[in-house]
Each structure stands twice: as C-alpha cells, then as structure tokens.
Enzyme design. Structure first.
Site, mmCIF file in Angstrom:
data_model
loop_
_atom_site.group_PDB
_atom_site.id
_atom_site.type_symbol
_atom_site.label_atom_id
_atom_site.label_comp_id
_atom_site.label_asym_id
_atom_site.label_seq_id
_atom_site.Cartn_x
_atom_site.Cartn_y
_atom_site.Cartn_z
ATOM 1 N N ARG A 77 65.836 17.060 -12.713
ATOM 2 C CA ARG A 77 65.165 17.668 -13.745
ATOM 3 C C ARG A 77 66.169 18.571 -14.658
ATOM 4 O O ARG A 77 66.996 19.148 -14.447
ATOM 5 C CB ARG A 77 63.980 18.963 -12.904
ATOM 6 C CG ARG A 77 63.364 19.746 -13.765
ATOM 7 C CD ARG A 77 62.540 20.698 -13.414
ATOM 8 N NE ARG A 77 61.965 21.467 -14.309
ATOM 9 C CZ ARG A 77 61.968 22.979 -14.492
ATOM 10 N NH1 ARG A 77 62.461 23.542 -13.439
ATOM 11 N NH2 ARG A 77 61.435 23.485 -15.548
ATOM 12 N N HIS A 121 62.532 24.498 -22.353
ATOM 13 C CA HIS A 121 62.795 25.231 -21.424
ATOM 14 C C HIS A 121 63.733 26.533 -22.358
ATOM 15 O O HIS A 121 64.910 26.549 -22.459
ATOM 16 C CB HIS A 121 64.068 24.814 -20.525
ATOM 17 C CG HIS A 121 64.224 25.379 -19.296
ATOM 18 N ND1 HIS A 121 64.018 24.887 -17.990
ATOM 19 C CD2 HIS A 121 64.727 26.841 -19.107
ATOM 20 C CE1 HIS A 121 64.400 25.707 -17.186
ATOM 21 N NE2 HIS A 121 64.852 26.812 -17.681
ATOM 22 N N GLU A 166 58.108 27.866 -17.190
ATOM 23 C CA GLU A 166 57.697 29.378 -16.892
ATOM 24 C C GLU A 166 57.373 30.325 -18.169
ATOM 25 O O GLU A 166 57.901 30.922 -18.853
ATOM 26 C CB GLU A 166 59.014 30.054 -16.528
ATOM 27 C CG GLU A 166 59.476 29.554 -14.947
ATOM 28 C CD GLU A 166 60.545 30.495 -14.468
ATOM 29 O OE1 GLU A 166 61.171 31.360 -15.214
ATOM 30 O OE2 GLU A 166 60.859 29.981 -13.351
ATOM 31 N N ASN A 299 58.159 27.414 -9.585
ATOM 32 C CA ASN A 299 59.308 27.735 -9.333
ATOM 33 C C ASN A 299 59.128 29.181 -8.514
ATOM 34 O O ASN A 299 58.659 29.756 -8.698
ATOM 35 C CB ASN A 299 59.835 28.391 -10.626
ATOM 36 C CG ASN A 299 60.311 27.139 -11.417
ATOM 37 O OD1 ASN A 299 60.391 26.200 -11.190
ATOM 38 N ND2 ASN A 299 60.874 27.341 -12.889
ATOM 39 N N TYR A 301 61.464 32.148 -6.230
ATOM 40 C CA TYR A 301 62.922 32.820 -6.090
ATOM 41 C C TYR A 301 62.794 33.857 -5.073
ATOM 42 O O TYR A 301 63.416 34.040 -3.880
ATOM 43 C CB TYR A 301 63.500 33.282 -7.200
ATOM 44 C CG TYR A 301 63.853 32.293 -8.072
ATOM 45 C CD1 TYR A 301 65.333 31.643 -7.802
ATOM 46 C CD2 TYR A 301 63.289 31.604 -9.258
ATOM 47 C CE1 TYR A 301 65.942 30.617 -8.556
ATOM 48 C CE2 TYR A 301 63.691 30.526 -9.973
ATOM 49 C CZ TYR A 301 65.207 30.171 -9.741
ATOM 50 O OH TYR A 301 65.808 29.040 -10.201
ATOM 51 N N GLU A 357 61.797 24.705 -9.066
ATOM 52 C CA GLU A 357 63.255 25.333 -8.572
ATOM 53 C C GLU A 357 63.135 26.493 -7.614
ATOM 54 O O GLU A 357 62.132 26.972 -7.400
ATOM 55 C CB GLU A 357 63.290 26.371 -10.039
ATOM 56 C CG GLU A 357 63.752 25.633 -11.478
ATOM 57 C CD GLU A 357 64.024 26.836 -12.749
ATOM 58 O OE1 GLU A 357 64.143 27.982 -12.310
ATOM 59 O OE2 GLU A 357 63.687 26.461 -13.665
HETATM 60 C C1 FCB Z 1 64.262 30.544 -13.840
HETATM 61 C C2 FCB Z 1 64.650 29.894 -14.861
HETATM 62 C C3 FCB Z 1 66.094 28.975 -14.747
HETATM 63 C C4 FCB Z 1 67.237 29.952 -14.258
HETATM 64 C C5 FCB Z 1 66.525 30.587 -12.898
HETATM 65 C C6 FCB Z 1 67.376 31.380 -12.343
HETATM 66 O O1 FCB Z 1 63.441 31.682 -14.243
HETATM 67 O O2 FCB Z 1 63.720 28.795 -15.162
HETATM 68 O O3 FCB Z 1 66.381 28.873 -16.085
HETATM 69 O O4 FCB Z 1 67.521 31.009 -14.947
HETATM 70 O O5 FCB Z 1 65.493 31.343 -13.136
#
Ligand code: FCB
Length: 465
Positions: A77, A121, A166, A299, A301, A357
């Site tokens: 990607r 992006h 995002e 995505n 985290y 992600e």
């Molecule tokens: C996400 C983004 C990516 C990167 C990660 C840590 O929000 O899509 O570009 O910065 O966080």
C-alpha cells in the site's frame, strides 16, 4: 505446533504514503503540496524537518521493491502524489509523474506484489489550497480529474484502489485543531472539508470503475474504540459524543447514506452548526457518498478513554502508565482491534475488510548491547498481539482479508517530523540506509507460515538477508 491462522489468500502487506517517503519534492515537475508549505512555517513540525527529502524513495524505489520482495509481502500500500501528477492540482497532467508510478507498478507486479495505491494521503497541491482546498466544492472536481488521469494510465494493471486515507485527519487535524496541514481552526470548515472529501470519494469510485473495469475500490478510515472513563451518565455521554464525531461521522454517510443525528445535535449545541441542516450538503450528495464499495479499509492504532469535561465535552484520560505507551503517547490496546472489527462488521457489513494500517512507533536503543539497536521487541509484541486479535476476529466470522503493517520503513511522521519511527525497516536519515529491524524478520516469518510465530527469534542469529 502453529496451525496457519490465516488462509493462503490472506493479503499480507506493508504501507507507506508519498509525502512520508518519496522526497524528490522538486524533481520531474512535482508541484508544491500543502505539507511542503505547512512544514516551511516555523514551529509546525516538532523537529523542524523539511519533508522534501524524507526517505528519498523516489530515487531508491528499486532497492525498496527488493526489500518488499525479501519481506515476502503479497501487497504493497503506497500513495500517489497528486502534486506529481497535477503540479497545480488541476489542468495539465505531468506525464513524468505518472511515469514514476507506472514503473513502480510494473516492478511490483513482476515481483508478484499486488499494488494497493491510495489516491489521497493528504498531499493536496498547494495551488488548490489557495482556492479554498477541501473547503471548496471545486476541489471535488479536481480530485475527479486527478483520479481520472491516474486510473486511465494504471487502471489496466492495478486491481485494488483506495480513494482516501483517513478523512477524519484531513478534517479534524487539518481544519479544526490545525495541527496538520493546512493548519486551519474552524469547526464549520472542518465539517465542510469532511463532506467534500467523502463526496469526492463517491465520485472517484465511479471513475475508477469506468477506467479499471473489475477493480476493487475502498476507502480507508481510522477507527477508534471510545470507552467512558467511568459508568457515570456524563462520562458515557462524552464517549457517545466522541464516537459520533470520530467514527460515525464518517462511517454512517459512507455505509448508510446519512450523517448521525445525535452528532449533528452535538455540533449544534457546540455552536458549530446553526440548525440541523448541513449547509454544505447538496441534494443527492449522500447517495454519491454511499456508493457501494468492495472493501472497507481500517486503520487501527489505539483506543480513546474519555470523560465529561467542561460543558460535558469529551476530554481525554490516560489509562496506561507512561512506560506502556508508544512513542506517540498511544496506549497499546490490542483487544480494541477485535472490538472495532466486530463492530464495523455488525453495524456496516462491508463485503470485505482490510486492516490497511497497524503498527507502533518506538525509539531505538543505541545501548541495546548484543541484540543491537534493531531488536525492537516492543514493536514485535505490538504486531503479534494485534495479529492475534485479527485472527480471533476472523474465527468469529469477520470477513477480514488482509493486514498491512504501518510502516514499511521509518518516515516523515507528519507534525512529528522524523522523530517518531514506525518502520519495520530502520532508516538512517543521514545516509538513507535501510536496515531491517527484528520486526521485519518477525513479519516475514508470519507471512511465510500464515501463523503467528511463537518464538519471534533471536535477532543475532537471523540478521542476514
Ligand atoms: C495514520 C496515517 C499514517 C501514519 C500513521 C502513524 O494516521 O494514515 O500516514 O502517520 O497514522
């Protein structure tokens, strides 16, 4: 022993984006992006990094494709820099810009790696920003033109497309709190920008399907489980509000064709909207936004824990002790991935889900001793515990078909500059040398086995390529 938890056709990949890795900002006709401009203002980037060089992937892409091949990924990607293709955002197409992605695509395909490009992006051409950027409806048309130029050239070979990365970050970070480019602080502008991004997504889906018949199209959202800090009604309501503005404001229009009524009411209470009518929505827009797609990109985290602050507004609460946070200050909370995969499956039922992600930033330890500075045990643990939750979601019926680690290599982490390292590959930003970390070896093992290796292996014995 380990049974494969992931089927052979599961897509294993790594992710990057153009502004974060390409560099070569003034090469081959590339125009200025809003991030080039934003970073040139003092104080906007934590470590003062100029994002015009970063990893210099534009010149080192052959070596980088070799590394992808070594990792064994089936998918890659990356994103396509709008200012390379249309230096002023619209008008004349810069053929040299397309040539770069054309060559990259061919090389990936030769190596058996499926390209998953993202069209946007965050690197809007600066010239479009000067005409209002995403707050202007004309930017939707410009994005359609950009999508058309790219998919006319690459649509014969690329079978998977992501429109946007995002929208929440574009809208909230870029236009409401101003910590990302273009650095605006205007709630109504942020809602307007979000709408135009979503609308441009729907419009682009149609163009992609026309220029790349049979291709699969999706959009990527960042998704965050929001938990109340206590069981009090006020804290639970704060969690509802944050979930509304963060997750549902984007997912509801995309998958249900509406903006969430409770979140609109919250915006009215905050004085961001005069009434329940959204002034930027034209008749028919929501049908376009809700155009059926082929996969949902997630995505993930961390989670958010929230309590009611002044006037009942959501206020963040730290749950984990500082030593358990990643370098971004984000809590490691793998079960949130399971929770959100289940939720999007239940509430939005996309035909297929890809984790587009997932990853963590940690500093390297230059005094790490025998294991060396690239023995990133914490990153390996982060990946393993999240993959366990991904496997669990699959077992429980979520149509999860791929996982892309963020990130292939250390890169320009937006407002944090080069100081936050997410890479499976370490990048020495003085020499631009790439070195696989232990997490790269770990991920390679996982891909080979289709299972989560129990023993991530000792770095000393395996640091050979
Ligand atoms: C996400 C983004 C990516 C990167 C990660 C840590 O929000 O899509 O570009 O910065 O966080």
């Amino acid at each position: 022993m380990n049974q494969p938890e992931f089927p052979p056709d599961f897509v294993w990949g790594v992710a990057t984006s153009a502004q974060q890795i390409e560099g070569a900002a003034q090469v081959a006709g590339r125009g200025e992006s809003i991030w080039d401009r934003f970073a040139s203002k003092s104080g906007r980037i934590a470590d003062g990094t100029d994002p015009r060089v970063t990893c210099d992937h534009y010149h080192r892409w052959r070596e980088d494709v070799d590394a992808l091949r070594w990792l064994g990924v089936g998918g890659y990607r990356f994103s396509i820099a709008w200012p390379r293709i249309l230096p002023t955002g619209s008008g004349r197409v810069n053929a040299l810009g397309l040539d770069f992605y054309d060559a990259l695509t061919d090389r990936l395909l030769e190596q058996g790696i499926t390209p998953y490009p993202t069209l946007y992006h965050w690197d809007l051409p600066q010239r479009l920003q000067e005409k209002g950027g995403w707050t202007s409806r004309a930017t939707v048309e410009a994005f359609v033109h950009f999508t058309d130029a790219v998919t006319r050239r690459l649509g014969d070979r690329i079978r998977n497309w992501v429109t946007h990365n995002e929208p929440w970050c574009v809208s909230h970070l870029g236009h409401e709190v101003g910590v990302h480019a273009p650095g605006k602080r205007d709630p109504l502008a942020s809602l307007t920008a979000a709408h135009h991004v979503l609308l441009s997504h729907g419009r682009a889906v149609e163009i992609i399907r026309r220029n790349a018949p049979g291709a699969r199209v999706g959009i990527v959202n960042i998704i965050v489980p929001v938990h109340a800090a206590s069981d009090s009604a006020a804290d639970r309501d704060a969690a509802r509000q944050l979930d509304g503005s963060f997750n549902r404001w984007y997912l509801d229009p995309l998958y249900k064709g509406l903006y969430p009524a409770d979140a609109i009411a919250d915006r009215m209470r905050a004085g961001h909207l005069r009434g329940p009518e959204l002034p930027f929505v034209h008749p028919g827009d929501l049908d376009v936004i809700a155009t059926r797609t082929d996969f949902m990109g997630v995505n993930y985290y961390s989670r958010a824990v929230t309590r009611a602050g002044a006037n009942g507004h959501p206020e963040g609460v730290r749950q984990a002790p500082p030593e358990e946070l990643t370098a971004m200050g984000w809590e490691v909370y793998p079960q949130g991935l399971y929770e959100m995969l289940q939720r999007v499956h239940r509430d939005y039922a996309p035909p297929s889900i890809l984790i587009t992600e997932n990853g963590a930033a940690y500093p390297d330890d230059p005094d790490a001793g025998a294991a060396g500075p690239f023995a990133d045990t914490r990153r390996v643990d982060y990946l393993r515990t999240h993959l366990e939750q991904a496997a669990r979601a699959r077992r429980d019926g979520v149509p999860l078909h791929g996982y892309f680690a963020w990130s292939f290599m250390d890169n320009f982490e937006w407002a944090e500059g080069l100081s936050k390292r997410f890479g499976l590959y370490h990048v020495d930003f003085r020499t631009l040398r790439r070195t696989p970390r232990e997490s790269a070896f770990y991920f390679r093992d996982v891909i080979t086995r289709g299972a989560l290796a129990e023993n991530a292996g000792a770095p000393q014995s395996r640091r050979t390529m």
